[in-house]
Structures are given as C-alpha cells and as structure tokens.
Design an enzyme around this catalytic site. Structure first.
Site, PDB file in Angstrom:
ATOM      1  N   ASP A   1     -13.134 -10.203  14.383  1.00 47.92           N
ATOM      2  CA  ASP A   1     -14.326 -10.758  13.634  1.00 47.92           C
ATOM      3  C   ASP A   1     -14.446 -12.141  14.420  1.00 47.92           C
ATOM      4  O   ASP A   1     -13.900 -12.460  15.280  1.00 47.92           O
ATOM      5  CB  ASP A   1     -14.187 -10.672  12.114  1.00 47.92           C
ATOM      6  CG  ASP A   1     -15.756 -10.684  11.476  1.00 47.92           C
ATOM      7  OD1 ASP A   1     -16.463  -9.844  11.660  1.00 47.92           O
ATOM      8  OD2 ASP A   1     -15.751 -11.961  11.270  1.00 47.92           O
TER       9      ASP A   1
ATOM     10  N   LYS B   1     -11.682  -5.673   4.980  1.00 50.85           N
ATOM     11  CA  LYS B   1     -12.007  -7.145   5.654  1.00 50.85           C
ATOM     12  C   LYS B   1     -10.659  -7.872   5.413  1.00 50.85           C
ATOM     13  O   LYS B   1     -10.163  -7.779   4.472  1.00 50.85           O
ATOM     14  CB  LYS B   1     -13.074  -7.520   5.434  1.00 50.85           C
ATOM     15  CG  LYS B   1     -13.689  -8.597   6.212  1.00 50.85           C
ATOM     16  CD  LYS B   1     -14.611  -7.964   7.338  1.00 50.85           C
ATOM     17  CE  LYS B   1     -14.845  -8.671   8.375  1.00 50.85           C
ATOM     18  NZ  LYS B   1     -16.003  -7.989   9.288  1.00 50.85           N
TER      19      LYS B   1
HETATM   20  N1  GLU Z   1     -15.836  -7.395  12.443  1.00 47.96           N
HETATM   21  C1  GLU Z   1     -16.873  -6.362  12.951  1.00 47.96           C
HETATM   22  C2  GLU Z   1     -17.734  -6.062  11.971  1.00 47.96           C
HETATM   23  O1  GLU Z   1     -18.195  -7.127  11.217  1.00 47.96           O
HETATM   24  C3  GLU Z   1     -15.958  -4.965  13.744  1.00 47.96           C
HETATM   25  C4  GLU Z   1     -15.139  -4.655  12.587  1.00 47.96           C
HETATM   26  C5  GLU Z   1     -14.467  -3.397  13.334  1.00 47.96           C
HETATM   27  O2  GLU Z   1     -14.712  -2.971  14.609  1.00 47.96           O
HETATM   28  O3  GLU Z   1     -13.369  -2.766  12.548  1.00 47.96           O
HETATM   29  O4  GLU Z   1     -18.388  -4.843  11.842  1.00 47.96           O
END
Ligand code: GLU
Length: 446
Positions: free
Chosen positions: A166, A126
């Site tokens: 996100d 992340k």
């Molecule tokens: N931000 C999204 C999550 O919390 C998607 C992450 C992604 O597609 O890599 O899972």
C-alpha cells in the site's frame, strides 16, 4: 430510518472513540446498507452490520530497529484482521507517519467490501506502521522490514492472512518482508502478494490498481455513451497507482494534465505523454525524488507548491494520492469547470461533503472500494497462480483484470440504480455487503 441509522452510529462511536476515519467509512456504508437491511427480511434482526464493524482480531506490536547512525529506533506495527467470512484476510501494509488505528481500521473495513466486489474468495485485512520510508537508506528499510516481519510472521500465512503493499510499501519492501518470512518459517509460500515476477509474483500486479481504475472509469463513460478518447484528465498522486493510471489514460487516448506529491502538483497543459511519464517513473521509483523536479526537465509545465490539482479544468478527475485529499470546495470547483466523471484510485480520497456534491449534481462518481479494486483483484490472481505453481501470461492476467472491473461496474449498476442515475457508492456498498452478509449468516454466530 434516519433514527435507526443514528442509533447504530452512536453505538459504534461509543465503542470507537477518537477514530474519525473509521467512523467516516462506517457512516457511508451504514447510510446505504441499513435501509437495505430493513427492507430485506433475511438480514433484519441479525445485527449483521454491528458484527461487521468489529474486527475479528487486531494485533499491535513493537518494531525496534537500528538506523545508519547506530541509533535505536522504535515504531509501532499493526495488523487488523477484519473479516474472514468469504476467504482468508487479505489487504495491504501501509508504512507512513500518518498510520494509526483509526486509519488502518477504515482501510480494513473498506477492504472487506472491496474484496467481496472482486468476486474472488478474499476476506479483508490491513496493516502497517507509522514508519516513514522517505529519506531512509535501502539498508534501513531492510532492517525495519525484517524487524516488522519478525513479529508479523506469527499472525499471517497463505491460508490465514496474506498482506501486500500500500502507500510506502512497494516491490522493495515486499522483497525484504518475504525474505524474512521465508527465513523464519523455512517455507516458500504465497504469503505476500506483489512479489517479484521471478519469485512468485504475477505479471500486471504493479500496474493493476492504476489500470483497474481507468478500466472502471472507461466503463462509467461508456455507460453514458462516451469514452476517455480526447478527454482532459486531472490526476493526483505520483506513486504506483497514479503512474499506471496515467499510463492507461494515455494508451486509451486521454490527455493527462497533472500529477502531484505532498509538495504540490505539476500542470502540463500539453499533456504528460509516454516519454514524460517515463521520466516521472524514473524520478519517483529510482531516484526517489520530488515531482517538483519535472519543471526543470520540462520548463513549459508549471509547479504549484502545497496545492492539489482540482482547480485545473478537466473532463475526468482521478484522485490517486490518499484519504480525504478532495474536499467540498474542490468538488464544487471540478463541477463548475465541467468535470463529468470522478474515479477514485486511492482509498476514500473524497470527503463525505465532496461525495455529496458529486451525487446531487449527478456526476459519475466511483468510490475507491469499487474503482481501485484492480490491485487486490490481481493479488487474488497472484494467490491463484501460487496455488497452481504456475504463471499466467500478461494478456491472460490483463484480460481477467478487465473482466473483473467490468463485473464490479455491473454490480454497482445493478444495486445503485436511482431513476436513471447510477449511484455507484450505494451500488458498491450494497453489492459488497450482500456476499459477506450471506456467508456470515450461513456460518452462524461466530
Ligand atoms: N493496498 C491495496 C488496496 O488498497 C492492495 C491490497 C492487496 O493487494 O492485498 O486494495
């Protein structure tokens, strides 16, 4: 058992002072996973969870940029590379003033379990920045994204670490980030997901998290012999996840009564139908306006400033805004008003005290790491399509998404069974853990 868990948490806390969100995520997992480790010889004595709470790598960096008034601004950029046991690091970027190390570590930790549950080969990561896109011009957002990527590009790659969106990072930001990466590396690769369909993106990716949480919620209801048809649904948020969750609830015959943003929530007792939802999508995605404006267009609806929608009686609640948006009092209110099912669309929107109330009252409760995995799952499908240099049809991606959500539901049922009640939190934590732990054990102490 309590003592072993406490000792573990004390040790983690010692090393991670002032990281409340991260400790909250770790505590929930430890409470479910440590008893499982103690019962299963292959995991016992390997310090496996202690290894999993330590990120493999954390990058911090300066992000300088120039605003429209020619003033130099500085933000902080981050990427947490949490775990790569089952695949390259994968997870979104969040641009929001609340972003700090604790928030991103909690999100990265949750991502490891979530990605494992999708059944696709993705590790967890992340990243993001404390940059606030709200009120910024497109040009400012572009300059910020270019500066952010000018450092991040060294750390990522299609086989190493694949960021996505996100909160605060949608199609516009992914476009600017991708453009800068391509320029710096002189390579057109699937290094980011959530791309535009004409340049490597997947159909259904924008819809995937919202559709996925509703598919999961429908599965939970089916498991007790009912469905979303005719159910009153209270939703929070009005961003990407909430919009497409609302769309899918409407398609499945449910009634969407609320949506919200940081200013408050709207309550439409007649239901937000497809036409009203289209108005909200334009308001939020094109005009970048406030949800409050809805009542000017639809005056029979109400706007409740600075409040969350959990006081509205409903059958199903789907929190899609942000972490810790649903507290113990909200949970008690939902239960009192007859809510039978809660599917988390956001990451960790319910506090531990709220989850406790849902569990002791035997409410169907799906944690985000299971129920919102549809977004990253379709990101995994985007990566697969990029590797194939091919695009699947809308139906093909949607069918795969449905099957993945159904498989995640099945894993939760398998690992979360408690005398006829499915504890989805326990099910998701243990099922997510097993796959990553087995890979880590096979790969030795690395
Ligand atoms: N931000 C999204 C999550 O919390 C998607 C992450 C992604 O597609 O890599 O899972």
């Amino acid at each position: 058992m309590e003592k072993i868990i406490q000792q573990f948490l004390d040790e983690v806390k010692q090393r991670n002072q002032n990281e409340p969100e991260f400790m909250q995520a770790v505590t929930e997992v430890a409470e479910n996973v440590i008893p499982y480790i103690v019962k299963n010889d292959i995991y016992y004595g390997q310090n496996i969870l202690l290894r999993m709470v330590e990120p493999e790598r954390v990058v911090f960096f300066r992000v300088p940029w120039i605003d429209d008034q020619n003033e130099i601004k500085v933000n902080r950029g981050y990427r947490i590379e949490m775990n790569s046991a089952i695949g390259p690091y994968k997870g979104g970027l969040r641009f929001h003033p609340s972003v700090n190390l604790s928030v991103l570590k909690f999100l990265a930790f949750e991502q490891v379990f979530k990605n494992s549950l999708t059944t696709l080969p993705m590790g967890g990561g992340k990243g993001g920045s404390d940059f606030d896109p709200k009120g910024k011009s497109d040009k400012e957002v572009m300059r910020f994204c270019q500066s952010f990527m000018s450092e991040l590009f060294r750390h990522i790659g299609p086989n190493r670490d694949i960021p996505a969106g996100d909160i605060g990072v949608g199609g516009r930001e992914i476009g600017y980030l991708f453009g800068q990466y391509k320029r710096l590396k002189n390579e057109f690769t699937g290094v980011l997901t959530g791309k535009g369909v004409s340049w490597g993106g997947s159909l259904i990716r924008p819809e995937a998290t919202g559709y996925g949480v509703v598919y999961f919620t429908q599965k939970m209801l089916e498991n007790i012999g009912t469905s979303l048809e005719g159910k009153k649904v209270v939703l929070s948020g009005s961003g990407n996840v909430a919009q497409y969750a609302a769309e899918k609830v409407i398609q499945l015959g449910g009634i969407v009564n609320t949506l919200s943003d940081s200013g408050g929530y709207i309550y439409d007792r007649d239901g937000i139908n497809s036409e009203k939802l289209k108005y909200i999508m334009d308001l939020k995605n094109i005009k970048r306006g406030r949800i409050e404006e809805y009542i000017k267009q639809y005056p029979t609806a109400e706007f409740h400033a600075k409040k969350t929608p959990w006081e509205i009686p409903c059958d199903v609640a789907i929190p899609c805004a942000t972490q810790n948006e649903l507290h113990k009092e909200d949970a008690l209110m939902l239960i009192k008003n007859g809510c039978v099912c809660v599917g988390e669309g956001a990451n960790m929107p319910s506090t531990p005290e709220a989850i406790h109330e849902f569990t002791v009252n035997k409410i169907l409760f799906a944690p985000g790491k299971a129920s919102n995995a549809g977004g990253v799952a379709v990101s995994g499908l985007e990566m697969a399509q990029n590797s194939l240099r091919y695009n699947w049809t809308r139906d093909e991606v949607d069918t795969r998404l449905k099957n993945i959500m159904s498989d995640i539901h099945q894993s939760c049922v398998e690992y979360g069974q408690e005398d006829g009640y499915v504890n989805y939190v326990k099910g998701a934590n243990i099922a997510g853990f097993v796959k990553v732990a087995d890979a880590m054990l096979a790969q030795g102490v690395v």
